[in-house]
Design a protein around this motif. Structure first.
Motif, PDB file in Angstrom:
ATOM      1  N   SER A 153      -1.562 -11.345   3.363  1.00  0.00           N
ATOM      2  CA  SER A 153      -0.597 -10.591   2.576  1.00  0.00           C
ATOM      3  C   SER A 153       0.824 -10.827   3.059  1.00  0.00           C
ATOM      4  O   SER A 153       1.755 -10.930   2.249  1.00  0.00           O
ATOM      5  CB  SER A 153      -0.933  -9.103   2.647  1.00  0.00           C
ATOM      6  OG  SER A 153       0.019  -8.334   1.955  1.00  0.00           O
ATOM      7  N   ASP A 154       1.021 -10.948   4.390  1.00  0.00           N
ATOM      8  CA  ASP A 154       2.369 -11.129   4.942  1.00  0.00           C
ATOM      9  C   ASP A 154       2.895 -12.541   4.733  1.00  0.00           C
ATOM     10  O   ASP A 154       4.113 -12.746   4.608  1.00  0.00           O
ATOM     11  CB  ASP A 154       2.374 -10.801   6.432  1.00  0.00           C
ATOM     12  CG  ASP A 154       2.187  -9.314   6.689  1.00  0.00           C
ATOM     13  OD1 ASP A 154       2.248  -8.536   5.722  1.00  0.00           O
ATOM     14  OD2 ASP A 154       1.941  -8.935   7.853  1.00  0.00           O
ATOM     15  N   ASP A 190      -0.480   4.830   5.575  1.00  0.00           N
ATOM     16  CA  ASP A 190       0.213   3.628   5.102  1.00  0.00           C
ATOM     17  C   ASP A 190       1.706   3.745   5.377  1.00  0.00           C
ATOM     18  O   ASP A 190       2.315   4.802   5.151  1.00  0.00           O
ATOM     19  CB  ASP A 190      -0.032   3.425   3.606  1.00  0.00           C
ATOM     20  CG  ASP A 190      -1.520   3.373   3.275  1.00  0.00           C
ATOM     21  OD1 ASP A 190      -2.241   2.675   3.992  1.00  0.00           O
ATOM     22  OD2 ASP A 190      -1.934   4.060   2.320  1.00  0.00           O
ATOM     23  N   GLU A 231       4.187   2.029   3.868  1.00  0.00           N
ATOM     24  CA  GLU A 231       4.952   2.003   2.632  1.00  0.00           C
ATOM     25  C   GLU A 231       4.109   2.552   1.493  1.00  0.00           C
ATOM     26  O   GLU A 231       2.897   2.347   1.458  1.00  0.00           O
ATOM     27  CB  GLU A 231       5.401   0.572   2.307  1.00  0.00           C
ATOM     28  CG  GLU A 231       6.261  -0.067   3.381  1.00  0.00           C
ATOM     29  CD  GLU A 231       6.642  -1.482   3.018  1.00  0.00           C
ATOM     30  OE1 GLU A 231       6.481  -1.840   1.823  1.00  0.00           O
ATOM     31  OE2 GLU A 231       7.078  -2.236   3.901  1.00  0.00           O
ATOM     32  N   LYS A 276       1.491   0.293  -0.614  1.00  0.00           N
ATOM     33  CA  LYS A 276       1.022  -0.840   0.187  1.00  0.00           C
ATOM     34  C   LYS A 276       0.150  -0.319   1.315  1.00  0.00           C
ATOM     35  O   LYS A 276       0.617   0.376   2.205  1.00  0.00           O
ATOM     36  CB  LYS A 276       2.212  -1.621   0.758  1.00  0.00           C
ATOM     37  CG  LYS A 276       1.787  -2.877   1.507  1.00  0.00           C
ATOM     38  CD  LYS A 276       2.996  -3.653   2.005  1.00  0.00           C
ATOM     39  CE  LYS A 276       2.555  -4.908   2.741  1.00  0.00           C
ATOM     40  NZ  LYS A 276       3.722  -5.681   3.251  1.00  0.00           N
ATOM     41  N   LYS A 277      -1.130  -0.654   1.262  1.00  0.00           N
ATOM     42  CA  LYS A 277      -2.086  -0.106   2.214  1.00  0.00           C
ATOM     43  C   LYS A 277      -2.028  -0.849   3.537  1.00  0.00           C
ATOM     44  O   LYS A 277      -1.882  -2.073   3.577  1.00  0.00           O
ATOM     45  CB  LYS A 277      -3.498  -0.172   1.637  1.00  0.00           C
ATOM     46  CG  LYS A 277      -3.691   0.722   0.419  1.00  0.00           C
ATOM     47  CD  LYS A 277      -5.145   0.810   0.042  1.00  0.00           C
ATOM     48  CE  LYS A 277      -5.310   1.740  -1.154  1.00  0.00           C
ATOM     49  NZ  LYS A 277      -4.837   3.093  -0.864  1.00  0.00           N
ATOM     50  N   ASP A 278      -2.154  -0.069   4.609  1.00  0.00           N
ATOM     51  CA  ASP A 278      -2.231  -0.632   5.956  1.00  0.00           C
ATOM     52  C   ASP A 278      -3.710  -0.887   6.263  1.00  0.00           C
ATOM     53  O   ASP A 278      -4.406  -0.048   6.821  1.00  0.00           O
ATOM     54  CB  ASP A 278      -1.620   0.351   6.960  1.00  0.00           C
ATOM     55  CG  ASP A 278      -1.455  -0.259   8.343  1.00  0.00           C
ATOM     56  OD1 ASP A 278      -2.083  -1.293   8.617  1.00  0.00           O
ATOM     57  OD2 ASP A 278      -0.706   0.314   9.162  1.00  0.00           O
ATOM     58  N   HIS A 279      -4.189  -2.071   5.896  1.00  0.00           N
ATOM     59  CA  HIS A 279      -5.613  -2.372   6.010  1.00  0.00           C
ATOM     60  C   HIS A 279      -6.076  -2.377   7.458  1.00  0.00           C
ATOM     61  O   HIS A 279      -7.203  -1.966   7.761  1.00  0.00           O
ATOM     62  CB  HIS A 279      -5.907  -3.721   5.360  1.00  0.00           C
ATOM     63  CG  HIS A 279      -5.588  -3.774   3.898  1.00  0.00           C
ATOM     64  ND1 HIS A 279      -6.341  -3.125   2.946  1.00  0.00           N
ATOM     65  CD2 HIS A 279      -4.567  -4.388   3.219  1.00  0.00           C
ATOM     66  CE1 HIS A 279      -5.821  -3.337   1.745  1.00  0.00           C
ATOM     67  NE2 HIS A 279      -4.743  -4.099   1.888  1.00  0.00           N
TER      68      HIS A 279
END
Length: 921
Positions: A212-213, A346, A348, A351-354
């Protein structure tokens, strides 16, 4: 020799003296027993066909249960020092049960037995916390035995002084802390970290985060490897800040400190030893205990672990907010088993912090894999209003997932609650006024501790519901139907006659929208609601809760102290009659004084009741004025002793902002006891509307209403307040619960039935028939057969009883939910601001709060506490759930609120507001 024959002979002799007294205390009514006998036998044949030839009730004897012979039992009862209660009753000429008639034995006994909601405890406390008979019938019988309710209470801060060596005699707290606790084996933080970081779930999350990044960037492969290393490094840091490191040494030291410290600031910490015994039995089953209390104070963490430690139960791993991970205190809590999680998972929005989600999920699974107990607060954060919050399904979904993945074979789920006379954390008035919450700091914690040591906080009561099997619940759970009431349907579809409310899933949960299978999401939601419902049902009513509730509902303008004591005694009886316990004992006058002292003069002002001598009749002569003032002064001097005893004092609650929020906080705990009755009272008054104003107490005029219309209106009110309460468990039926509650109001004669009389059937006969059916295992499911026996099945009308006492009780029930209804109406009125333009969510929130507080300042609000931010916030959450309003982000990522169609039309919006205003009377 033949006790059964003796009992039957006694019953036959006493049969002639049997009389029926109507619930209202009027003259005995004559019932057609022959007709009722036929109906009764027909119902009995339906339930037990094999026993339809049985004519008499068999008397149970100890010998039949494998006990000692009857003659030996009688001999022991005769010569024992403490004769059993039954023998004492026989000596005094009183029986523990009414004599049975040969004609219709069960019906005759029912005539002597008050309805189930009357107080049948005989002065004993009701035992709370039995698990659901529908969802977990096996668990209900696994751990519970008949001796559990009679085990009584224990103050865990008091203990018998040991007779050991020097340490035991001179340092009893140290001796108790080291002798009571058990050294269990707890996994180290390093062992758990190794398993978590090596799991496939965490590796997949790191990979997903790196993709994703790096997606769309130049040199994508290089950026991917760089992001991969960054996420892996961050995963180790996050886990280090999160993980617990339970220490037996710190547990013992903390146990000694708490015995000393809690004894200085609290009178007692009471637990029911029967509830603890069920916990011990569940702990021996070899599966984890998952304890899920409601959250009221930061002391909840410590109290739960302390009580389990004192009773030798393995201390759980406790999920704590990372706001408590502050110097010193965070280290101590970590050693006591706390693992820290972020309040927002999360970074943001959208936008999930997986990586973080995978770490938390896997860490909890590894803790469960080692068969450790676990604790987390099912509501998430602390309640700001005193009511239970909607359950957060995130952490609970991990427990369910662990079972489905085979990590655990089962788990015992334990709803729990903690009741405080006075909250140690202070109040939430700033947040209820719409101000931002202050962040916890080390200095703030020290100030809080100093404030605690300089105050007294009364009693604490900790209650544990009966543990139930997760496996059994999941095997028997049913999905709720996604139906709503007419109020929220906007005319799009017709409501089902037996509605079940549909709620949204929390956006802050661990899973949130990650759960792809909708059935599993609904299953977790239903389980969470059942746990919160059980935790509320096991919550004890403390002295400050009871007194505040009376002041906020019956005596907002003030009350004489003696009248307050009288009403508190009445209220205690009403609470225990509904199966709920109170967290105090002793003479009620002392209990009320104790509660008033804890609340303080800032909340309640106690002043002498004085007649103002300057306020007199204008036609009164000057001499009469002087004479009357002199007499009042003499009477005041003579009654000085009575004033000191509290007999001639007025108790006046402080209804000003923001102090009223504190009174409301304590009062709201009691709402759950009278919840459905209050819903029905508001529905009755809303349906009656203007006719209630023409109802004169004690006069012959009456207000007649349709029973179906009242139940429909009650369903709408439940729909309106669905974010405030859980009215029935997921396995229950809202319509049935409301119907039962309405029947109770009819039996207590607050509402009167106007059922048509046909085929010689009187309304009194049909009422008794319904009561027999509702108190037994049988139902009336064959209208044709019922008509053959003369049972009326036509739809009945109901009327409001114009008796002054009962009319006052109806308005008392109505006032219980009055502040919430007014708060929702105020929020709905402010939706007109969105007709012309969309507003930022923060601005809209401030406008609604300021408008509500301005109405209070101008004296326009009926209930001062209706402007509480918690109520207003729940209102616009509901309107968003009903699709009346919605939110979106603009180009600058500012969240805006706007009206949805068709409510952008002024007429449509006005009709919607009118529907809510119908409940505001």
């Amino acid at each position: 020799m033949y006790p059964e024959k003796d009992q039957i002979d006694r019953n036959r002799k006493e049969k002639k003296s049997v009389k029926y007294i109507s619930p209202s205390g009027s003259k005995p009514c004559k019932m057609n027993l022959e007709k009722m006998e036929e109906v009764y036998r027909k119902w009995e044949a339906r339930a037990n066909p094999a026993q339809q030839n049985s004519q008499t009730r068999m008397v149970w004897t100890p010998a039949e249960a494998g006990g000692m012979p009857i003659s030996k039992q009688r001999r022991n009862d005769k010569f024992r020092e403490d004769p059993p209660p039954e023998r004492r009753r026989r000596r005094s000429g009183k029986l523990s049960h009414p004599p049975s008639l040969d004609l219709v034995p069960e019906l005759a006994r029912f005539k002597y037995t008050p309805p189930a909601f009357y107080d049948m405890t005989g002065g004993q406390r009701p035992f709370m916390g039995r698990c659901c008979a529908n969802c977990t019938s096996g668990s209900r019988e696994m751990l519970f035995t008949s001796d559990i309710p009679g085990m009584g209470f224990r103050n865990v801060l008091k203990f018998n002084k040991p007779r050991g060596g020097i340490i035991a005699r001179y340092f009893p707290q140290i001796y108790l802390a080291y002798s009571e606790g058990v050294n269990y084996s707890y996994p180290s933080a390093g062992e758990l970290a190794k398993e978590v970081l090596g799991s496939r779930r965490v590796h997949a999350a790191i990979h997903k985060g790196a993709i994703s990044d790096s997606e769309g960037r130049a040199k994508e492969e290089f950026e991917y490897n760089k992001a991969l290393q960054g996420h892996a490094r961050r995963a180790g840091q996050v886990l280090g800040n999160m993980a617990a490191s339970t220490s037996n040494v710190v547990l013992r030291i903390t146990g000694w400190v708490l015995l000393k410290v809690l004894g200085m600031i609290l009178f007692c910490v009471n637990v029911h030893q029967g509830q603890i015994e069920m916990l011990k039995r569940a702990a021996k089953e070899g599966v984890p205990l998952v304890i899920m209390p409601t959250h009221r104070s930061h002391l909840d963490y410590v109290l739960m672990s302390f009580i389990l430690y004192i009773y030798g139960i393995r201390v759980p791993f406790v999920a704590a907010g990372d706001n408590l991970n502050i110097p010193v205190f965070g280290w101590v809590m970590r050693k006591l088993g706390a693992y820290f999680i972020k309040r927002k998972l999360d970074k943001e929005v959208g936008k999930k912090d997986h990586v973080y989600r995978a770490l938390l999920h896997t860490y909890m699974e590894e803790v469960l894999r080692t068969n450790q107990n676990m604790e987390f607060f099912i509501e998430g954060g602390r309640s700001r209003s005193g009511k239970a919050l909607a359950p957060k399904g995130g952490l609970l979904s991990v427990i369910v997932d662990a079972y489905y993945d085979g990590i655990i074979s089962d788990a015992f789920l334990v709803p729990a609650s903690v009741g405080y006379d006075k909250i140690l954390d202070g109040d939430f008035t700033n947040e209820q006024m719409g101000r931002l919450k202050k962040k916890e700091t080390f200095i703030g914690a020290l100030k809080g501790i100093w404030g605690v040591f300089t105050s007294k906080f009364g009693q604490v009561r900790v209650d544990f519901a009966e543990p139930f099997s997760l496996k059994e619940y999941l095997d028997s759970a049913q999905m709720p139907s996604p139906l709503t009431s007419e109020l929220s349907s906007h005319g799009i579809h017709r409501p089902h006659p037996h509605p079940v409310l549909k709620k949204t899933v929390s956006d802050h949960s661990l899973y949130g929208t990650d759960v792809v299978v909708e059935d599993q999401r609904q299953l977790v939601r239903g389980l969470g609601e059942h746990i919160v419902y059980d935790a509320v049902r096991v919550n004890s009513i403390m002295s400050t809760n009871l007194v505040s509730f009376l002041l906020m509902t019956k005596h907002r303008q003030g009350v004489e102290f003696s009248k307050l004591v009288e009403d508190a005694e009445w209220m205690k009886g009403e609470i225990t009659a509904r199966g709920r316990d109170v967290g105090f004992s002793g003479e009620m006058r002392a209990v009320v004084k104790h509660a008033l002292a804890l609340m303080g003069r800032n909340l309640v002002n106690t002043q002498s009741r004085q007649q103002r001598p300057d306020v007199v009749n204008e036609t009164e002569s000057q001499d009469a004025k002087k004479t009357r003032v002199t007499e009042k002064a003499k009477e005041g001097a003579e009654k000085e002793g009575e004033k000191q005893a509290g007999r001639d004092q007025m108790v006046v609650p402080n209804m000003a902002l923001p102090e009223v929020f504190v009174l409301s906080y304590y009062s709201n705990t009691v709402i759950s006891v009278f919840l459905l009755e209050s819903v029905l009272a508001n529905a009755v008054i809303a349906v009656a509307n203007q006719e209630m104003h023409t109802l004169n107490p004690g006069q012959q005029n009456k207000v007649t209403l349709s029973k179906d219309r009242v139940l429909q209106k009650a369903t709408e009110l439940c729909d309106l307040l669905q974010f405030e309460f859980i009215f029935v468990p997921p396995c229950g039926c809202l319509y049935t619960a409301l119907s039962d509650a309405l029947d109770k109001l009819i039996i207590s004669e607050i509402i009167q039935s106007e059922q048509d009389v046909s085929d010689g059937c009187s309304s009194q006969d049909s009422r008794w028939a319904r009561r027999v059916a509702s108190s037994s295992a049988w139902g009336i499911d064959d209208d044709k057969d019922d008509e053959d026996f003369g049972i009326c099945t036509k739809e009945e009308q109901i009327t409001v009883n114009s008796s002054p006492e009962l009319l006052q009780k109806l308005f008392f029930f109505q006032s219980v939910l009055g502040p919430l209804i007014e708060g929702y109406w105020l929020t709905a009125c402010n939706l007109v601001r969105l007709l012309d333009r969309d507003l930022p969510e923060s601005e809209f929130s401030s406008l609604v709060s300021d408008y509500s507080q301005d109405r209070v300042a101008k004296g326009l609000a009926i209930y001062t506490e209706s402007c509480a931010m918690d109520t207003l916030r729940n209102a616009w959450r509901l309107f968003q759930h009903w699709k009346v309003i919605d939110s979106y982000q603009d180009a600058e990522k500012i969240k805006l609120v706007h009206l949805k169609e068709p409510f952008r039309n002024e007429q449509k919006l006005g009709d919607f507001i009118d529907k809510i205003e119908a409940f505001r009377t």
